[in-house]
Design a protein around this motif. Structure first.
Motif, short mmCIF file in Angstrom:
data_model
loop_
_atom_site.label_atom_id
_atom_site.label_comp_id
_atom_site.label_asym_id
_atom_site.label_seq_id
_atom_site.Cartn_x
_atom_site.Cartn_y
_atom_site.Cartn_z
N LEU A 7 0.84 -1.20 0.00
CA LEU A 7 0.00 0.00 0.00
C LEU A 7 0.87 1.25 0.00
O LEU A 7 1.72 1.41 0.86
N LEU A 8 0.64 2.12 -0.96
CA LEU A 8 1.34 3.40 -0.99
C LEU A 8 0.55 4.40 -0.17
O LEU A 8 -0.66 4.51 -0.32
N ALA A 9 1.23 5.13 0.70
CA ALA A 9 0.57 6.17 1.47
C ALA A 9 0.18 7.34 0.56
O ALA A 9 -0.84 7.98 0.74
N ASN A 10 1.00 7.59 -0.45
CA ASN A 10 0.75 8.65 -1.42
C ASN A 10 1.34 8.18 -2.75
O ASN A 10 2.52 7.87 -2.83
N TYR A 11 0.53 8.14 -3.79
CA TYR A 11 1.02 7.60 -5.06
C TYR A 11 2.05 8.49 -5.74
O TYR A 11 2.82 8.04 -6.57
N ARG A 12 2.10 9.75 -5.38
CA ARG A 12 3.06 10.67 -6.01
C ARG A 12 4.41 10.69 -5.30
O ARG A 12 5.43 10.84 -5.92
N THR A 13 4.35 10.59 -3.98
CA THR A 13 5.59 10.65 -3.21
C THR A 13 5.63 9.50 -2.22
O THR A 13 4.79 9.40 -1.35
N TYR A 14 6.59 8.63 -2.40
CA TYR A 14 6.82 7.54 -1.46
C TYR A 14 8.29 7.16 -1.53
O TYR A 14 8.95 7.40 -2.55
N ASP A 15 8.79 6.59 -0.46
CA ASP A 15 10.20 6.21 -0.39
C ASP A 15 10.37 4.85 -1.06
O ASP A 15 10.00 3.82 -0.49
N VAL A 16 10.89 4.84 -2.26
CA VAL A 16 11.04 3.62 -3.05
C VAL A 16 11.78 2.55 -2.27
O VAL A 16 11.37 1.39 -2.23
N LYS A 17 12.88 2.91 -1.61
CA LYS A 17 13.70 1.92 -0.91
C LYS A 17 12.99 1.27 0.26
O LYS A 17 13.23 0.11 0.57
N SER A 18 12.10 1.99 0.94
CA SER A 18 11.43 1.41 2.11
C SER A 18 10.09 0.75 1.75
O SER A 18 9.59 -0.07 2.51
N VAL A 19 9.52 1.07 0.60
CA VAL A 19 8.20 0.55 0.25
C VAL A 19 8.29 -0.62 -0.74
O VAL A 19 7.63 -1.64 -0.55
N LEU A 20 9.09 -0.49 -1.77
CA LEU A 20 9.13 -1.50 -2.82
C LEU A 20 10.17 -2.58 -2.52
O LEU A 20 11.10 -2.35 -1.76
N PRO A 21 10.01 -3.76 -3.13
CA PRO A 21 10.99 -4.83 -2.92
C PRO A 21 12.40 -4.38 -3.32
O PRO A 21 12.56 -3.57 -4.24
N GLY A 22 13.40 -4.92 -2.65
CA GLY A 22 14.78 -4.52 -2.89
C GLY A 22 15.33 -4.96 -4.23
O GLY A 22 16.14 -4.27 -4.83
N SER A 23 14.87 -6.09 -4.74
CA SER A 23 15.39 -6.61 -6.00
C SER A 23 14.73 -5.90 -7.19
O SER A 23 13.51 -5.83 -7.28
N LYS A 24 15.55 -5.42 -8.09
CA LYS A 24 15.02 -4.77 -9.30
C LYS A 24 14.47 -5.80 -10.29
O LYS A 24 13.86 -5.44 -11.27
N ASP A 25 14.68 -7.07 -10.01
CA ASP A 25 14.15 -8.14 -10.86
C ASP A 25 12.72 -8.52 -10.49
O ASP A 25 12.09 -9.29 -11.21
N THR A 26 12.21 -8.00 -9.38
CA THR A 26 10.86 -8.33 -8.94
C THR A 26 9.85 -7.61 -9.83
O THR A 26 9.86 -6.39 -9.92
N PRO A 27 8.96 -8.37 -10.49
CA PRO A 27 7.93 -7.70 -11.30
C PRO A 27 6.94 -6.98 -10.40
O PRO A 27 6.51 -7.52 -9.38
N LEU A 28 6.58 -5.76 -10.77
CA LEU A 28 5.64 -4.95 -10.00
C LEU A 28 4.42 -4.65 -10.86
O LEU A 28 4.55 -4.35 -12.05
N VAL A 29 3.25 -4.70 -10.25
CA VAL A 29 2.01 -4.31 -10.92
C VAL A 29 1.37 -3.23 -10.07
O VAL A 29 0.91 -3.49 -8.95
N PHE A 30 1.36 -2.00 -10.57
CA PHE A 30 0.72 -0.89 -9.87
C PHE A 30 -0.73 -0.80 -10.35
O PHE A 30 -1.01 -1.01 -11.53
N TYR A 31 -1.64 -0.49 -9.42
CA TYR A 31 -3.02 -0.27 -9.82
C TYR A 31 -3.64 0.84 -9.00
O TYR A 31 -3.22 1.12 -7.87
N CYS A 32 -4.63 1.50 -9.59
CA CYS A 32 -5.39 2.53 -8.88
C CYS A 32 -6.73 2.72 -9.59
O CYS A 32 -6.92 2.25 -10.70
N SER A 33 -7.62 3.42 -8.95
CA SER A 33 -8.93 3.66 -9.53
C SER A 33 -9.03 5.04 -10.16
O SER A 33 -9.93 5.30 -10.93
N ASN A 34 -8.11 5.93 -9.78
CA ASN A 34 -8.11 7.31 -10.25
C ASN A 34 -9.27 8.11 -9.68
O ASN A 34 -9.64 9.14 -10.20
N LYS A 35 -9.90 7.62 -8.60
CA LYS A 35 -10.97 8.36 -7.92
C LYS A 35 -10.39 8.89 -6.62
O LYS A 35 -10.08 8.14 -5.73
N ARG A 36 -10.24 10.18 -6.50
CA ARG A 36 -9.59 10.75 -5.33
C ARG A 36 -10.54 11.59 -4.55
O ARG A 36 -11.29 12.30 -4.79
#
Length: 96
Positions: free
Chosen positions: A67-96
């Motif tokens: 879960l991202l606290a804020n989709y625009r600003t988040y600390d990549v190193k503390s939120v996302l997996p450390g390996s750059k080989d890990t596939p990531l799928v981001f999703y959102c509804s765009n309803k704010r």
């Protein structure tokens, strides 16, 4: 019949298709169909929820998604997996 976690994936990506996140022009970013997203999940991709907390409380989230606290600003190193080989799928509804 889809398992509950697969139904949540379908719901999450249906929200993406209906609401849509802003599209990226980066060549490494690919828009997925619902079937591709489910297959990615089964293959071990990490899902990242860029929705607001209010939206998640009203509509739920994909089980196990980061879960991202804020989709625009988040600390990549503390939120996302450390390996750059890990596939990531981001999703959102765009309803704010």
């Amino acid at each position: 019949m889809l398992r509950r976690s697969e139904r949540m994936l379908v719901w999450g990506f249906a929200a993406l298709v209906v609401g849509g996140c802003s599209k990226s022009t980066h060549p490494a970013v690919k828009e997925l169909t619902v079937a591709e997203a489910v297959a990615s999940h089964k293959a071990g991709a990490v899902f990242v929820d860029a929705n607001t907390e209010e939206f998640r409380q009203s509509n739920g989230k994909v089980p196990g998604a980061l879960l991202l606290a804020n989709y625009r600003t988040y600390d990549v190193k503390s939120v996302l997996p450390g390996s750059k080989d890990t596939p990531l799928v981001f999703y959102c509804s765009n309803k704010r």
